[in-house]
Design an enzyme around this catalytic site. Structure first.
Site, mmCIF file in Angstrom:
data_model
loop_
_atom_site.group_PDB
_atom_site.id
_atom_site.type_symbol
_atom_site.label_atom_id
_atom_site.label_comp_id
_atom_site.label_asym_id
_atom_site.label_seq_id
_atom_site.Cartn_x
_atom_site.Cartn_y
_atom_site.Cartn_z
ATOM 1 N N LYS A 1 56.954 -16.410 37.953
ATOM 2 C CA LYS A 1 57.471 -16.170 36.604
ATOM 3 C C LYS A 1 57.995 -17.459 35.983
ATOM 4 C CE LYS A 1 58.267 -11.230 36.924
ATOM 5 N NZ LYS A 1 59.152 -10.161 37.367
ATOM 6 N N LYS B 1 43.914 -10.603 38.803
ATOM 7 C CA LYS B 1 44.733 -9.400 38.969
ATOM 8 C C LYS B 1 45.104 -8.848 37.586
ATOM 9 C CE LYS B 1 49.466 -8.397 39.445
ATOM 10 N NZ LYS B 1 50.390 -7.521 39.588
ATOM 11 N N LYS C 1 50.265 -7.035 32.916
ATOM 12 C CA LYS C 1 50.585 -7.052 31.491
ATOM 13 C C LYS C 1 50.924 -8.463 31.028
ATOM 14 C CE LYS C 1 54.714 -4.201 32.449
ATOM 15 N NZ LYS C 1 54.804 -4.518 33.826
HETATM 16 P P1 ADP Z 1 52.519 -6.186 35.847
HETATM 17 O O1 ADP Z 1 51.897 -7.158 36.810
HETATM 18 O O2 ADP Z 1 51.527 -5.667 34.882
HETATM 19 O O3 ADP Z 1 53.755 -6.745 35.181
HETATM 20 P P2 ADP Z 1 54.402 -4.650 37.379
HETATM 21 O O4 ADP Z 1 54.825 -5.881 38.110
HETATM 22 O O5 ADP Z 1 55.333 -4.047 36.394
HETATM 23 O O6 ADP Z 1 52.985 -4.932 36.693
HETATM 24 O O7 ADP Z 1 53.970 -3.575 38.456
HETATM 25 C C1 ADP Z 1 54.384 -2.219 38.543
HETATM 26 C C2 ADP Z 1 53.732 -1.620 39.780
HETATM 27 O O8 ADP Z 1 52.301 -1.600 39.622
HETATM 28 C C3 ADP Z 1 53.984 -2.394 41.076
HETATM 29 O O9 ADP Z 1 54.099 -1.511 42.168
HETATM 30 C C4 ADP Z 1 52.756 -3.252 41.211
HETATM 31 O O10 ADP Z 1 52.511 -3.624 42.543
HETATM 32 C C5 ADP Z 1 51.672 -2.317 40.685
HETATM 33 N N1 ADP Z 1 50.595 -3.131 40.103
HETATM 34 C C6 ADP Z 1 50.669 -3.931 39.029
HETATM 35 N N2 ADP Z 1 49.481 -4.526 38.772
HETATM 36 C C7 ADP Z 1 48.629 -4.082 39.725
HETATM 37 C C8 ADP Z 1 47.248 -4.332 40.009
HETATM 38 N N3 ADP Z 1 46.512 -5.135 39.245
HETATM 39 N N4 ADP Z 1 46.691 -3.712 41.074
HETATM 40 C C9 ADP Z 1 47.433 -2.875 41.848
HETATM 41 N N5 ADP Z 1 48.727 -2.597 41.642
HETATM 42 C C10 ADP Z 1 49.336 -3.191 40.594
#
Ligand code: ADP
Ligand code: TRP
Length: 321
Positions: free
Chosen positions: A110, A189, A192
């Protein structure tokens, strides 16, 4: 056997969140007691607009309920409605080595992406440990990117137990390796923060355009594609279509004769249909935000009962009482 997971209200949820975290968590309802929360304290490390937080908190609540979280069976609440978690976070922080936090990938990622580091962002894994340990959680379904946070949670729980005697349950991550990393529209990956998402819910036209806009190579339709199994649209199609349908598209791509446009069209249709029932439920719930608020409040009361009990144990073990 209690399962717990949380999602931050820091943006619109996407299919990576759904397959990586939400679906396994929702399926866990059939096996035992489930706790789900909206991690609004966590969202404060990156989101500072109050309206945005409120909007995403409601959005995440609607998404969970629409996707099958059953509030009659499970406990669903807003993290900040159980402020005991911040007291536990403080107590755990006093047992968390600086080195452990300094090694956290998510903090490094981050800050590398330009988010200015604040203490909350650095201490985030301690609050996450508190989220989990406050409820005697055994299993935590998450995507692979959260694996290190779960290891830290275990380390912190073990350290507490060594220091003050057996008090906390040491939890385990539940990571579905086949779904651990859902790729985004650019093949990285899905996240958001990378602008490469397919939203779980949203406007049909916009989403169709995003899927049709996936960039592929310039090989003509007739050319056989020996690398069809690694094609991004095929990989995504496997999530939404029955296995034999996805395999059929893959074979046609491999053999030559299937254009990328037709493949992407099929991907959109399967994606859109997968969430049709949930979309209808979400629209109904969205028309009744008071009901959603009542569900969260009732969930907070139930969560708080467990939280008070565990925190009481922690306070007694550590000599605060
Ligand atoms: P982002 O990366 O979009 O900010 P978050 O960190 O808020 O997502 O993730 C929320 C949940 O969704 C977590 O348990 C995270 O491991 C899962 N997650 C997020 N992106 C993915 C992905 N591309 N594939 C699988 N799981 C994901
Ligand atoms: N850190 C998680 C994420 O960014 C969200 C989260 C906060 C969480 N506390 C948790 C997940 C406890 C599981 C358990 O996705």
């Amino acid at each position: 056997m209690r399962t717990l997971t949380g999602i931050q209200p820091s943006g619109t949820l996407h299919i990576g969140n759904y397959f990586g975290a939400m679906r396994p968590a929702i399926e866990a309802q059939a096996r035992g007691e489930c706790f789900y929360f909206i991690a609004d304290y966590h969202s404060m490390t990156t989101v500072t607009d109050p309206q945005e937080r409120r909007r995403h908190t409601l959005g995440v609540a609607l998404d969970w309920l629409a996707c099958g979280l059953d509030p009659a069976r499970s406990v669903f609440w807003r993290q900040s409605d159980v402020p005991e978690v911040t007291e536990l976070a403080w107590i755990l922080g006093t047992l968390t080595p600086m080195g452990l936090l300094e090694r956290a990938h998510s903090y490094k990622d981050k800050t590398a992406r330009g988010i200015s580091p604040n203490f909350g962002l650095f201490a985030y894994p301690v609050l996450m440990a508190a989220d989990i340990l406050l409820y005697d959680t055994r299993r935590v379904p998450v995507g692979r990117d959260q694996k290190q946070h779960l290891e830290m949670t275990r380390d912190i729980a073990i350290k507490f137990n060594q220091t003050y005697g057996e008090t906390l349950v040491v939890p385990e991550a539940e990571i579905r390796e086949d779904l651990a990393v859902i790729p985004g529209l650019d093949g990285q990956k899905m996240s958001k923060s990378y602008g490469n998402t397919i939203d779980l819910f949203g406007d049909e036209k916009v989403l169709r355009k995003r899927i049709m806009g996936i960039v592929m190579d310039s090989r003509p339709p007739a050319e056989p594609k020996p690398d069809a199994d690694r094609n991004l649209a095929v990989q995504l199609l496997r999530l939404f279509a029955p296995a034999e349908v996805a395999r059929d598209f893959e074979e046609r791509l491999r053999a030559g004769g299937l254009g990328y446009g037709d493949l992407k069209k099929a991907l959109f249709e399967h994606y859109w249909n997968t969430f049709a029932a949930a979309r209808a439920r979400r629209a109904e719930l969205a028309a009744n935000p008071d009901h959603v608020e009542a569900v969260l409040r009732e969930g907070a009361e139930r969560a708080r009962k467990v939280a008070r009990e565990v925190l009481g144990r922690v306070r007694r073990a550590s000599g605060l009482e």
